[in-house]
Design a protein around this motif. Structure first.
Motif, short mmCIF file in Angstrom:
data_model
loop_
_atom_site.label_atom_id
_atom_site.label_comp_id
_atom_site.label_asym_id
_atom_site.label_seq_id
_atom_site.Cartn_x
_atom_site.Cartn_y
_atom_site.Cartn_z
N VAL A 71 0.84 -1.20 0.00
CA VAL A 71 0.00 0.00 0.00
C VAL A 71 0.88 1.25 0.00
O VAL A 71 0.62 2.20 -0.74
N ALA A 72 1.93 1.24 0.80
CA ALA A 72 2.85 2.38 0.84
C ALA A 72 3.49 2.60 -0.52
O ALA A 72 3.61 3.74 -1.00
N ILE A 73 3.89 1.52 -1.16
CA ILE A 73 4.49 1.63 -2.50
C ILE A 73 3.49 2.21 -3.48
O ILE A 73 3.82 3.08 -4.28
N GLY A 74 2.26 1.75 -3.43
CA GLY A 74 1.22 2.29 -4.32
C GLY A 74 1.00 3.78 -4.09
O GLY A 74 0.89 4.56 -5.04
N LEU A 75 0.96 4.18 -2.83
CA LEU A 75 0.80 5.61 -2.51
C LEU A 75 1.98 6.42 -3.02
O LEU A 75 1.81 7.53 -3.55
N LEU A 76 3.19 5.90 -2.86
CA LEU A 76 4.39 6.60 -3.33
C LEU A 76 4.39 6.74 -4.85
O LEU A 76 4.76 7.79 -5.39
N LEU A 77 3.97 5.69 -5.54
CA LEU A 77 3.90 5.77 -7.00
C LEU A 77 2.87 6.80 -7.46
O LEU A 77 3.11 7.58 -8.37
N LEU A 78 1.73 6.82 -6.80
CA LEU A 78 0.71 7.81 -7.13
C LEU A 78 1.18 9.23 -6.84
O LEU A 78 0.94 10.15 -7.62
N ALA A 79 1.87 9.41 -5.74
CA ALA A 79 2.34 10.74 -5.35
C ALA A 79 3.39 11.29 -6.31
O ALA A 79 3.55 12.49 -6.44
N ILE A 113 9.05 14.74 -16.98
CA ILE A 113 10.24 14.08 -17.54
C ILE A 113 11.36 14.06 -16.50
O ILE A 113 12.10 13.10 -16.39
N LEU A 114 11.45 15.13 -15.72
CA LEU A 114 12.47 15.21 -14.67
C LEU A 114 11.90 14.93 -13.28
O LEU A 114 12.54 14.27 -12.46
N SER A 115 10.71 15.45 -13.01
CA SER A 115 10.19 15.37 -11.64
C SER A 115 9.77 13.97 -11.22
O SER A 115 9.95 13.61 -10.05
N THR A 116 9.23 13.19 -12.11
CA THR A 116 8.75 11.86 -11.73
C THR A 116 9.90 10.93 -11.32
O THR A 116 9.86 10.35 -10.23
N PRO A 117 10.95 10.80 -12.15
CA PRO A 117 12.06 9.95 -11.69
C PRO A 117 12.74 10.49 -10.43
O PRO A 117 13.10 9.71 -9.54
N ALA A 118 12.88 11.81 -10.33
CA ALA A 118 13.50 12.39 -9.13
C ALA A 118 12.64 12.13 -7.90
O ALA A 118 13.16 11.75 -6.84
N ALA A 119 11.34 12.31 -8.02
CA ALA A 119 10.43 12.07 -6.89
C ALA A 119 10.46 10.60 -6.47
O ALA A 119 10.50 10.29 -5.28
N LEU A 120 10.47 9.71 -7.44
CA LEU A 120 10.53 8.28 -7.11
C LEU A 120 11.80 7.94 -6.33
O LEU A 120 11.76 7.23 -5.33
N GLU A 121 12.92 8.46 -6.81
CA GLU A 121 14.18 8.18 -6.14
C GLU A 121 14.19 8.74 -4.72
O GLU A 121 14.57 8.05 -3.78
N LEU A 122 13.76 9.98 -4.57
CA LEU A 122 13.72 10.60 -3.24
C LEU A 122 12.77 9.88 -2.30
O LEU A 122 13.08 9.66 -1.12
N LEU A 123 11.60 9.51 -2.80
CA LEU A 123 10.63 8.82 -1.96
C LEU A 123 11.14 7.45 -1.53
O LEU A 123 10.88 7.01 -0.41
N GLN A 124 11.86 6.76 -2.43
CA GLN A 124 12.45 5.47 -2.06
C GLN A 124 13.48 5.65 -0.95
O GLN A 124 13.53 4.87 0.00
N ILE A 125 14.31 6.69 -1.07
CA ILE A 125 15.36 6.93 -0.09
C ILE A 125 14.75 7.30 1.27
O ILE A 125 15.13 6.76 2.31
N VAL A 126 13.78 8.21 1.24
CA VAL A 126 13.20 8.71 2.49
C VAL A 126 12.43 7.62 3.23
O VAL A 126 12.53 7.51 4.45
#
Length: 142
Positions: A71-79, A113-126
């Motif tokens: 569920v957390a992963i799904g929320l992170l992907l949506l965010a 193009i830039l924000s989605t990969p950056a957000a995914l990486e940051l959310l994974q780290i955090v």
């Protein structure tokens, strides 16, 4: 047989989403796309709301609720996904400003193009939740 049906459903959803966005693009006027260009403050507030506040609120919710990892992963992907293709239709039906909606959607799609990969990486780290998606693969798809 299951794989064939699943492949057809995926292909059909991609084709229908593309057709919807393409048809919406054909109805879009240049003035619609330029709406936020003449309103840089509104553009900045809108982008911050979508690309910063939504992920931050998602992190807060995950921290408070402690949902299951899937569920957390799904929320992170949506965010981390700023531009939802079908939202334009809902905004128009609700009586929203079409110029603002289209202009924001174009800005978000370009920025994705830039924000989605950056957000995914940051959310994974955090969060420490591995999303199981390569950031490079996301960047290529976006």
């Amino acid at each position: 047989m299951d794989d064939t049906v699943l492949t057809l459903i995926r292909a059909g959803s991609m084709v229908s989403t593309f057709a919807f966005i393409f048809s919406r693009g054909l109805r879009t006027r240049a003035v619609d796309v330029q709406f936020l260009v003449s309103r840089p403050g509104l553009l900045l507030r809108s982008l911050l709301s979508v690309d910063l506040l939504v992920p931050l609120i998602t992190l807060l919710i995950i921290g408070l609720v402690q949902p299951a990892q899937n569920v957390a992963i799904g929320l992170l992907l949506l965010a981390s996904s700023p531009a939802a293709p079908m939202v334009l239709k809902n905004i128009m039906h609700a009586g929203g400003n079409s110029e603002y909606a289209v202009s924001l959607h174009v800005a978000l799609a370009l920025l994705a193009i830039l924000s989605t990969p950056a957000a995914l990486e940051l959310l994974q780290i955090v969060t420490g939740h591995p999303l199981g998606v390569s950031v490079l693969a996301v960047a290529v798809l976006v």
